[in-house]
Write a protein that holds these residues in place. Structure first.
Motif, PDB file in Angstrom:
ATOM      1  N   SER A  63       0.958  -0.946   0.076  1.00 30.29           N
ATOM      2  CA  SER A  63      -0.023  -0.134   0.082  1.00 30.29           C
ATOM      3  C   SER A  63       0.727   1.094   0.175  1.00 30.29           C
ATOM      4  O   SER A  63       2.067   1.178   0.294  1.00 30.29           O
ATOM      5  N   GLY A  64       0.282   2.399  -0.378  1.00 26.76           N
ATOM      6  CA  GLY A  64       0.874   3.835  -0.373  1.00 26.76           C
ATOM      7  C   GLY A  64       1.350   4.169   1.193  1.00 26.76           C
ATOM      8  O   GLY A  64       2.119   4.651   1.418  1.00 26.76           O
ATOM      9  N   THR A  65       0.370   3.522   2.123  1.00 18.59           N
ATOM     10  CA  THR A  65       0.515   4.020   3.475  1.00 18.59           C
ATOM     11  C   THR A  65       1.966   3.340   3.868  1.00 18.59           C
ATOM     12  O   THR A  65       2.827   3.823   4.796  1.00 18.59           O
ATOM     13  N   MET A  66       1.954   1.876   3.378  1.00 18.33           N
ATOM     14  CA  MET A  66       3.226   1.412   4.101  1.00 18.33           C
ATOM     15  C   MET A  66       4.523   1.773   3.181  1.00 18.33           C
ATOM     16  O   MET A  66       5.523   2.151   3.803  1.00 18.33           O
ATOM     17  N   HIS A 147      -1.488  16.696  -4.592  1.00 19.09           N
ATOM     18  CA  HIS A 147      -1.894  16.917  -3.384  1.00 19.09           C
ATOM     19  C   HIS A 147      -3.506  16.634  -3.081  1.00 19.09           C
ATOM     20  O   HIS A 147      -4.030  17.564  -3.677  1.00 19.09           O
ATOM     21  N   ASN A 148      -3.578  15.400  -2.433  1.00 22.93           N
ATOM     22  CA  ASN A 148      -4.765  15.042  -2.406  1.00 22.93           C
ATOM     23  C   ASN A 148      -5.790  15.978  -1.659  1.00 22.93           C
ATOM     24  O   ASN A 148      -6.757  16.511  -2.331  1.00 22.93           O
ATOM     25  N   ALA A 149      -5.599  16.547  -0.243  1.00 23.04           N
ATOM     26  CA  ALA A 149      -6.280  17.270   0.578  1.00 23.04           C
ATOM     27  C   ALA A 149      -6.698  18.716  -0.483  1.00 23.04           C
ATOM     28  O   ALA A 149      -7.437  19.264  -0.175  1.00 23.04           O
ATOM     29  N   LEU A 176       9.054  12.391  -1.312  1.00 29.71           N
ATOM     30  CA  LEU A 176       7.912  12.708  -2.058  1.00 29.71           C
ATOM     31  C   LEU A 176       6.692  11.871  -1.926  1.00 29.71           C
ATOM     32  O   LEU A 176       7.036  10.538  -2.494  1.00 29.71           O
ATOM     33  N   ASP A 177       5.561  12.083  -1.450  1.00 27.91           N
ATOM     34  CA  ASP A 177       4.371  11.135  -1.458  1.00 27.91           C
ATOM     35  C   ASP A 177       4.076  11.320  -2.897  1.00 27.91           C
ATOM     36  O   ASP A 177       3.185  12.287  -3.071  1.00 27.91           O
ATOM     37  N   GLY A 178       4.228  10.381  -3.889  1.00 33.31           N
ATOM     38  CA  GLY A 178       3.604  10.511  -4.961  1.00 33.31           C
ATOM     39  C   GLY A 178       2.626   9.443  -5.431  1.00 33.31           C
ATOM     40  O   GLY A 178       2.615   8.646  -6.368  1.00 33.31           O
ATOM     41  N   ALA A 179       1.765   9.251  -4.480  1.00 35.60           N
ATOM     42  CA  ALA A 179       0.658   8.241  -4.606  1.00 35.60           C
ATOM     43  C   ALA A 179       0.159   8.516  -6.053  1.00 35.60           C
ATOM     44  O   ALA A 179      -0.325   7.452  -6.576  1.00 35.60           O
ATOM     45  N   ARG A 180      -0.230   9.673  -6.239  1.00 36.48           N
ATOM     46  CA  ARG A 180      -0.924   9.987  -7.662  1.00 36.48           C
ATOM     47  C   ARG A 180       0.135  10.747  -8.679  1.00 36.48           C
ATOM     48  O   ARG A 180      -0.348  11.808  -9.207  1.00 36.48           O
ATOM     49  N   ILE A 181       1.420  10.390  -8.406  1.00 39.67           N
ATOM     50  CA  ILE A 181       2.376  11.304  -9.223  1.00 39.67           C
ATOM     51  C   ILE A 181       2.212  10.973 -10.742  1.00 39.67           C
ATOM     52  O   ILE A 181       2.387  11.712 -11.785  1.00 39.67           O
ATOM     53  N   SER A 207      -3.072   1.505  -7.379  1.00 42.90           N
ATOM     54  CA  SER A 207      -4.151   1.488  -6.942  1.00 42.90           C
ATOM     55  C   SER A 207      -5.194   2.524  -7.069  1.00 42.90           C
ATOM     56  O   SER A 207      -6.349   2.524  -6.504  1.00 42.90           O
ATOM     57  N   LYS A 208      -4.908   3.638  -7.547  1.00 43.04           N
ATOM     58  CA  LYS A 208      -5.367   4.787  -7.390  1.00 43.04           C
ATOM     59  C   LYS A 208      -5.581   5.361  -9.024  1.00 43.04           C
ATOM     60  O   LYS A 208      -4.646   5.850  -9.462  1.00 43.04           O
ATOM     61  N   GLY A 209      -6.718   5.060  -9.428  1.00 42.52           N
ATOM     62  CA  GLY A 209      -7.212   5.620 -10.847  1.00 42.52           C
ATOM     63  C   GLY A 209      -6.716   4.478 -11.779  1.00 42.52           C
ATOM     64  O   GLY A 209      -7.132   4.707 -12.974  1.00 42.52           O
TER      65      GLY A 209
HETATM   66  C1  LIG Z   1      -4.073   7.144  -1.076  1.00 40.75           C
HETATM   67  C2  LIG Z   1      -2.992   7.653  -0.422  1.00 40.75           C
HETATM   68  C3  LIG Z   1      -1.806   7.195   0.209  1.00 40.75           C
HETATM   69  C4  LIG Z   1      -2.066   5.711   0.746  1.00 40.75           C
HETATM   70  O1  LIG Z   1      -2.366   4.901  -0.177  1.00 40.75           O
HETATM   71  P1  LIG Z   1      -2.906   3.488   0.396  1.00 40.75           P
HETATM   72  O2  LIG Z   1      -2.418   2.517  -0.820  1.00 40.75           O
HETATM   73  O3  LIG Z   1      -4.413   3.922   0.283  1.00 40.75           O
HETATM   74  O4  LIG Z   1      -2.556   3.159   1.601  1.00 40.75           O
HETATM   75  C5  LIG Z   1      -0.774   8.024   0.408  1.00 40.75           C
HETATM   76  N1  LIG Z   1      -0.522   9.295   0.000  1.00 40.75           N
HETATM   77  C6  LIG Z   1      -1.600  10.086  -0.768  1.00 40.75           C
HETATM   78  C7  LIG Z   1      -1.357  11.296  -1.250  1.00 40.75           C
HETATM   79  C8  LIG Z   1      -2.975   9.230  -1.161  1.00 40.75           C
HETATM   80  O5  LIG Z   1      -3.692   9.724  -1.670  1.00 40.75           O
END
Ligand SMILES: *Cc1c(COP(=O)(O)O)cnc(C)c1O
Length: 340
Positions: A63-66, A147-149, A176-181, A207-209
């Motif tokens: 996961s992105g959290t991990m 940036h999600n928020a 860099l949190d690039g969950a949606r890079i 897993s995002k989009g």
């Molecule tokens: C979703 C998200 C995460 C975490 O990803 P998960 O796979 O849901 O744990 C981390 N950072 C951002 C910016 C996210 O949107």
């Protein structure tokens, strides 16, 4: 709740389901024991992900959290102060693991450079100067792109470079949190690697989009990834025949250019919401935030129309993704405008 109309799910881009192509790739994936020694499909994904992210090495994680937790755990010593943009996922959505597990002391930085990012001066001020006697150690900056928020806001490469130079000047490590890079890269029409220049580590989600059911990577130097592999194991993130999952991530990676369609759908949705009278900002990517007087009441009403959304800090959040078509957007707007 029972819907008379089929629900349209805008809650998140994580609600997508793997399609037949992805499931076929998963079913036929070559696998091995990735904890014992080697899984060829995981290895292939890690190699490709490192390459597109412009990093020497990458590690698959569930996961992105991990991914973020692994990076923060390696970058921080207990008691270190770290900076992250206000509302960042590592501050607001990871249940305090950056403090509880990685030992960091979080300090939010304001978005005075634009949505989702500080200005170079704002960042320098937040880093501060070492105090006399026993100075607090500020050792890490966490950026988030998109940036999600902040509504899926992108940080362009030039601003990223300015922030990196301030952070590096002060001796900070940068994650860099690039969950949606991928979304940022598509919106800016640059390769993802253009958005990671200078960072010590980057996380990214499949897993995002992009439709994958599971999977993220955390990337950095070869030495970082070697340690990250140990940390992943400590956190219980070692999976055996993970190639089944990595196969889905490889298909997801091929689909990055298709995110442009989700972005177009988000723009159309924002336009329609504004026509309806809900101030919605122009989305950079696939997240639309609409200002409403009572976001919880609005969410409940949308639910009754079979439009699923999330109420976040006084706004209603809609996220577009590959399981919502342009026709679905028009249908959502039709339901909103007719109230049925
Ligand atoms: C979703 C998200 C995460 C975490 O990803 P998960 O796979 O849901 O744990 C981390 N950072 C951002 C910016 C996210 O949107």
């Amino acid at each position: 709740m029972t819907f008379t109309l089929p629900p349209l799910d805008f809650r998140s881009d994580t609600v997508t389901r793997p399609d037949d192509t992805m499931r076929a790739a998963m079913a036929s994936a070559e696998v091995g024991d990735n904890v014992l020694d080697h899984d060829p499909t995981i290895a292939e994904l890690e190699e490709r992900a490192a390459h597109v992210l412009g990093m020497p090495s990458a590690l698959w994680v569930p996961s992105g959290t991990m991914a973020n937790l692994v990076a923060l755990s390696l970058h921080l010593r207990r008691g270190d102060r770290f900076l992250a943009t206000r509302g960042a996922h590592v501050l607001a959505n990871e249940l305090g693991s950056a403090a509880w597990l990685a030992g960091g002391m979080p300090e939010p930085v304001e978005h005075d450079g634009g949505p989702g990012r500080p200005s170079p001066d704002g960042l320098a001020a937040a880093i501060g100067r070492p105090a006399p006697y026993f100075p607090l150690r500020t050792s890490l900056l966490c950026l988030e792109n998109t940036h999600n928020a902040a509504g899926g806001a992108v940080t362009p490469p030039d601003e990223h470079a300015q922030l990196l130079s301030v952070a590096k000047e002060a001796g900070l490590t940068v994650h860099l949190d690039g969950a949606r890079i991928w979304h940022a890269a598509v919106a800016l029409e640059v390769p993802p690697a253009a958005l990671t220049v200078g960072v010590d580590s980057v996380s990214a989600c499949f897993s995002k989009g992009l439709g994958a059911p599971v999977g993220s990577v955390v990337a950095g130097s070869a030495a970082f990834v070697q340690e990250a592999r140990r940390m992943r194991q400590m956190l219980g993130g070692g999976v055996r025949q993970g190639g089944i999952l990595a196969a889905a991530c490889l298909v997801a990676l091929d689909r990055v250019p298709e995110l442009a369609e989700s972005h177009e759908n988000a723009r159309r949705l924002a336009e329609g919401l504004r026509e309806y009278g809900w101030p919605a900002s122009e989305p950079d990517t696939n997240i639309v935030l609409a200002e409403v007087p009572d976001s919880l009441a609005a969410q409940t009403w949308l639910d009754s129309l079979g439009i699923r959304s999330v109420a976040v800090s006084g706004r209603v959040r809609f996220v577009t993704h590959r399981d919502l078509s342009a026709a679905d957007i028009e249908e959502a707007l039709r339901r909103l405008k007719t109230g049925a």
